[in-house]
Design an enzyme around this catalytic site. Structure first.
Site, PDB file in Angstrom:
ATOM      1  N   LYS A 121       0.836  -1.213   0.000  1.00  0.00           N
ATOM      2  CA  LYS A 121       0.000   0.000   0.000  1.00  0.00           C
ATOM      3  C   LYS A 121       0.866   1.256   0.000  1.00  0.00           C
ATOM      4  CE  LYS A 121      -2.105  -1.187   3.823  1.00  0.00           C
ATOM      5  NZ  LYS A 121      -1.506  -2.509   4.014  1.00  0.00           N
ATOM      6  N   ASP A 153      -1.744   7.731   3.768  1.00  0.00           N
ATOM      7  CA  ASP A 153      -1.323   6.392   4.196  1.00  0.00           C
ATOM      8  C   ASP A 153      -1.963   6.091   5.553  1.00  0.00           C
ATOM      9  OD1 ASP A 153      -0.047   3.976   4.131  1.00  0.00           O
ATOM     10  OD2 ASP A 153       1.996   4.767   4.298  1.00  0.00           O
ATOM     11  N   GLN A 173      -5.551  -3.228  10.841  1.00  0.00           N
ATOM     12  CA  GLN A 173      -4.425  -2.597  11.533  1.00  0.00           C
ATOM     13  C   GLN A 173      -4.838  -1.303  12.226  1.00  0.00           C
ATOM     14  OE1 GLN A 173      -0.440  -2.781   9.615  1.00  0.00           O
ATOM     15  NE2 GLN A 173      -1.590  -3.462   7.832  1.00  0.00           N
ATOM     16  N   ARG A 175       5.144  -7.382  10.988  1.00  0.00           N
ATOM     17  CA  ARG A 175       6.347  -6.560  10.789  1.00  0.00           C
ATOM     18  C   ARG A 175       7.516  -7.428  10.355  1.00  0.00           C
ATOM     19  NH1 ARG A 175       4.094  -2.965   9.236  1.00  0.00           N
ATOM     20  NH2 ARG A 175       2.319  -4.329   9.508  1.00  0.00           N
TER      21      ARG A 175
HETATM   22  N1  ATP Z   1       5.185  -5.302  -6.494  1.00  0.00           N
HETATM   23  C1  ATP Z   1       6.147  -5.468  -5.592  1.00  0.00           C
HETATM   24  N2  ATP Z   1       7.272  -6.132  -5.930  1.00  0.00           N
HETATM   25  C2  ATP Z   1       8.254  -6.326  -5.027  1.00  0.00           C
HETATM   26  N3  ATP Z   1       8.223  -5.901  -3.754  1.00  0.00           N
HETATM   27  C3  ATP Z   1       7.140  -5.233  -3.358  1.00  0.00           C
HETATM   28  C4  ATP Z   1       6.038  -4.984  -4.235  1.00  0.00           C
HETATM   29  N4  ATP Z   1       5.109  -4.312  -3.538  1.00  0.00           N
HETATM   30  C5  ATP Z   1       5.594  -4.140  -2.306  1.00  0.00           C
HETATM   31  N5  ATP Z   1       6.808  -4.687  -2.164  1.00  0.00           N
HETATM   32  C6  ATP Z   1       7.652  -4.716  -0.944  1.00  0.00           C
HETATM   33  O1  ATP Z   1       6.895  -5.320   0.092  1.00  0.00           O
HETATM   34  C7  ATP Z   1       7.139  -4.710   1.339  1.00  0.00           C
HETATM   35  C8  ATP Z   1       5.842  -4.187   1.927  1.00  0.00           C
HETATM   36  O2  ATP Z   1       5.370  -3.085   1.174  1.00  0.00           O
HETATM   37  P1  ATP Z   1       4.656  -1.837   1.870  1.00  0.00           P
HETATM   38  O3  ATP Z   1       5.430  -1.410   3.036  1.00  0.00           O
HETATM   39  O4  ATP Z   1       4.349  -0.865   0.811  1.00  0.00           O
HETATM   40  O5  ATP Z   1       3.331  -2.599   2.351  1.00  0.00           O
HETATM   41  P2  ATP Z   1       2.090  -1.974   3.139  1.00  0.00           P
HETATM   42  O6  ATP Z   1       0.885  -2.574   2.524  1.00  0.00           O
HETATM   43  O7  ATP Z   1       2.199  -0.515   3.164  1.00  0.00           O
HETATM   44  O8  ATP Z   1       2.332  -2.621   4.568  1.00  0.00           O
HETATM   45  P3  ATP Z   1       1.727  -2.116   5.985  1.00  0.00           P
HETATM   46  O9  ATP Z   1       0.281  -2.529   5.970  1.00  0.00           O
HETATM   47  O10 ATP Z   1       2.498  -2.868   6.988  1.00  0.00           O
HETATM   48  O11 ATP Z   1       1.899  -0.646   6.011  1.00  0.00           O
HETATM   49  C9  ATP Z   1       8.137  -3.608   1.069  1.00  0.00           C
HETATM   50  O12 ATP Z   1       9.435  -4.100   1.344  1.00  0.00           O
HETATM   51  C10 ATP Z   1       7.968  -3.347  -0.400  1.00  0.00           C
HETATM   52  O13 ATP Z   1       9.141  -2.811  -0.982  1.00  0.00           O
HETATM   53 MG    MG Z   2       2.346   0.819   4.763  1.00  0.00          MG
END
Ligand code: ATP
Ligand code: MG
Length: 687
Positions: free
Chosen positions: A30, A210, A241, A623
């Site tokens: 996200k 975010d 979350q 995490r």
């Molecule tokens: N399409 C993708 N290809 C490779 N790696 C990815 C891709 N999308 C996300 N990631 C990696 O996955 C991990 C999680 O991504 P991110 O932090 O954006 O998730 P999030 O949904 O924001 O998580 P949270 O809910 O914990 O905030 C990061 O290390 C990110 O770089």
């Molecule tokens: Mg995030």
């Protein structure tokens, strides 16, 4: 790989025609969607300054800016508005303050300031009571209420309302605002001033938010006014979350969005890129026990990885020792416990986080890490070296090491106060600036008499001579007994214990500060004696050091800690402050009933509260990228007592049947045998 997006992420990034909500589980990218969408908006002719990305903490904002910089280059990144709700509020108030009757240079009260004003407004010096007022008033403000519109439900609330009224008057008189005003005032302004609203709608033409699940009612309203009719925004979040309900955040904001914006495009993301299979399954299993608001799926193709380990510990100290041992052994083994699966390699300290429910849990971990000389930082709470009393003493030690350390000088000369007032120090500061000397040097200058009277100079000289003398003794004292005597003598000379008791309303708090001071003295003294404790708590000897030598080491530790985030250090963090972040190796501390889920004796565990605690557990588990240890205490401290501790219900909910502790040698052997049998079987089927 670094810049790729999957097709659902692409959809979210490319949807520019109207409002967009990405509703998806942890680690599904996200936050990545937000950074990539910034780049996309720039291609679509938005100017950097028209794009506002709103994050939950300053640290997250900083990280977002860094990530954006890597994608779009430093020049464009500079003008982006990447900030928290609060700093966006400051930006708005600094330009629009006049419309609200605020001077451009209004001041912002921090939480301690607020407490002071409330005590004054309520005519009470009771800290605990003032904190309750602070809490209640803040909740009211976050619901958009003021002293006139509050409808008190009981006597306590009626009093809080009166205090709020006087508090508001005082803030207006001081030209000051509190944190809640930073969001509340811009919101009020936009409600009643169409011109101001239109102006900001034109300034910030695209909004990205975010951690949307943790916005509160006022933040929602503010977003809505800023977005206006055009409704150009992207919000990303995960209802599972939502962990700030206790602070007024409301999941309603997720439900309202589709109703208020019928054209809203809702995009789910299902692939988790963060965690290996065992970890993700445990997370899904736990959160499965909460009622579902929105149906979500989450899968990972990173392989099973290492099973989640439940680590049983006798008590808190044992838990901290085991965490330290885990860090050391994972570093030695290159990251993976059994199946390296291509994930092995160098393991840095910064790959580790220890997460806990309550701030005070950090303390034992800090102690164990310090003993093992493993560098760490404490986020979302206070590190030992951040405590006011330890900072006081460190300022003195820094001054001994380097007389020209001006900030240390200022803190030492005023701690405790010794009749050297602000005026004297102001004049000394001017003098030192004019002659380009340090404050300490200025203090002994012949011509100081031109700016200060004899009495002031007398006090300054007395202080200077004392520092000189102490430095001399520190340089020539080693051995733990002598060092301890020296340090205790110094504390007595400056009357530090009295200073603590006078500065603190609560005797209990003062006593606990004084205990910290004595711990600190012991720690220094042991080092002067050449005694270093290893992780088992046993000691071994090195050569003796002088107090000044040890003070020097401490100065280095502090300046390292101050240098911040790029440091290779272990993170200690509350679960709340860990939101949005990730580490290869995570230890969840104290996963016991009462601690997580947290419950104090006099509060009731409602289903809603339990659900929020479960979401915290979910945040904690998710995490972790590669390994996760879940610590369970057999006994734990509760006030002064040690009590039997019950494993958290969340442990059972993770459904870890197959994941036995591999630290058990028998289990290790079993796993090795299993792996050998598997290999043999594979060899058999080959032609
Ligand atoms: N399409 C993708 N290809 C490779 N790696 C990815 C891709 N999308 C996300 N990631 C990696 O996955 C991990 C999680 O991504 P991110 O932090 O954006 O998730 P999030 O949904 O924001 O998580 P949270 O809910 O914990 O905030 C990061 O290390 C990110 O770089
Ligand atoms: Mg995030």
């Amino acid at each position: 790989m670094a810049d790729t997006l999957n097709s659902a992420q692409m959809d979210a990034v490319h949807h520019l025609g109207g409002p967009c909500l990405v509703l998806a589980g942890a680690g599904s990218g996200k936050t990545r969607v937000i950074t990539h969408k910034i780049a996309r908006l720039l291609q679509a002719d938005y100017a950097p300054s028209q794009i506002a990305a709103i994050t939950f903490t300053n640290k997250a904002a900083q990280e977002m800016r860094e990530r954006a910089k890597a994608l779009i280059g430093p020049r464009a990144a500079k003008d982006l508005v990447v900030s928290t709700f609060h700093s966006l509020g400051v930006r708005i108030l600094r330009t629009e303050g006049e419309r609200l009757g605020l001077k451009p240079q209004f001041s912002i009260l921090d939480s301690d300031d607020v407490l002071g004003v409330l005590k004054d407004a309520g005519g009470s010096s009771d800290n605990a009571l003032a904190r309750r007022w602070q809490w209640t008033i803040s909740l009211w403000k976050n619901q958009g209420l003021n002293a006139d519109s509050v409808e008190p439900q009981n006597d306590d609330e009626r009093i809080a309302q009166q205090v709020m009224k006087r508090y508001e008057e005082r803030l207006a008189a001081y030209q000051a605002v509190d944190f809640d005003d930073l969001i509340g005032l811009p919101h009020q302004l936009f409600q009643r001033d169409d011109e101001a609203r239109a102006k900001w709608q034109n300034t910030l033409r695209y909004l990205l938010v975010d951690e949307y699940q943790d916005t509160n009612a006022i933040q929602y309203e503010l977003l809505k006014s800023l977005a206006g009719e055009r409704a150009m925004f992207t919000a990303v979040g995960d209802d599972d979350q939502s962990i700030y309900g206790w602070r007024g955040a409301t999941i309603e904001n997720l439900r309202r969005l589709p109703n208020e914006y019928p054209q809203l495009k809702v995009i789910p993301l299902e692939q988790n890129y963060r965690s290996t299979g065992h970890i993700l399954r445990a997370a899904n299993a736990v959160i499965g026990h909460n009622p579902k608001l929105f149906e979500k799926k989450l899968w990972s193709d990173l392989g099973d990885g290492d099973p989640v380990q439940v680590v049983e510990c006798d008590n808190e100290e044992h838990e901290a020792e085991r965490a330290v041992a885990r860090i050391q052994s994972l570093r030695a083994q290159g990251g993976a416990l059994v199946n390296a699966g291509g994930q092995g390699g160098e393991v840095a300290f910064k790959d580790f986080a220890v997460l806990y429910r309550a701030n005070h849990q950090a303390r034992v971990f800090e102690k164990a890490l310090r003993r093992a000389e493993i560098p760490y930082k404490v986020s979302g709470g206070q590190s030992f070296f951040d405590r006011a009393e330890i900072k006081d003493l460190c300022a003195w030690l820094r001054l001994l090491v380097n007389n020209d350390d001006d900030p240390a000088f200022l803190r030492a000369v005023t701690t405790p106060k010794r009749g050297i007032g602000h005026q004297t120090l102001g004049a000394l500061g001017e003098f030192s600036k004019r002659f380009k000397t340090s404050l300490y040097e200025a203090l002994f200058a012949e011509s100081l008499g031109t700016v200060l009277n004899a009495r002031a100079i007398g006090s300054l000289h007395e202080f200077g001579r004392y520092v000189n003398d102490l430095e001399y003794r520190a340089r020539h004292t080693s051995g733990s007994e002598d060092a301890k005597a020296l340090l205790l003598g110094w504390l007595k000379d400056i009357d530090y214990e009295k200073h603590l008791y006078e500065g603190e309303d609560s005797e209990k708090l003062a006593a606990s500060r004084w205990t910290n001071v004595l711990d600190f003295v012991d720690w220094i003294a042991k080092r002067c004696g050449g005694e270093i404790e290893n992780d088992g708590g046993a000691t071994f000897e090195t050569e003796k050091k002088t107090v000044l030598d040890v003070a020097q080491t401490i100065s280095v530790i502090i300046s390292l800690a101050e240098r911040g985030d790029e440091q290779d250090v272990v993170t200690l963090s509350t679960l709340h402050a860990s939101k949005g972040l990730e580490w290869p190796h995570v230890v969840l501390a104290g996963v016991n009933e009462g601690l997580l889920p947290f419950k104090s004796d006099d509060d009731e565990m409602t289903p809603e509260r339990l659900e929020e605690e479960r979401r915290l557990m979910y945040v904690g588990i998710t995490r972790a990228r590669r390994t996760l240890a879940v610590n369970v205490l057999r006994r734990r401290k509760k006030g002064r007592d040690t009590v039997q501790a019950i494993p958290s219900r969340f442990i059972g909910e993770m459904k870890l049947h197959e994941a036995k502790s591999k630290e058990d040698p028998r289990e290790k052997l079993r796993l090795l045998r299993e792996a050998a049998a598997k290999r043999a079987a594979q060899a058999d089927v080959k032609p």
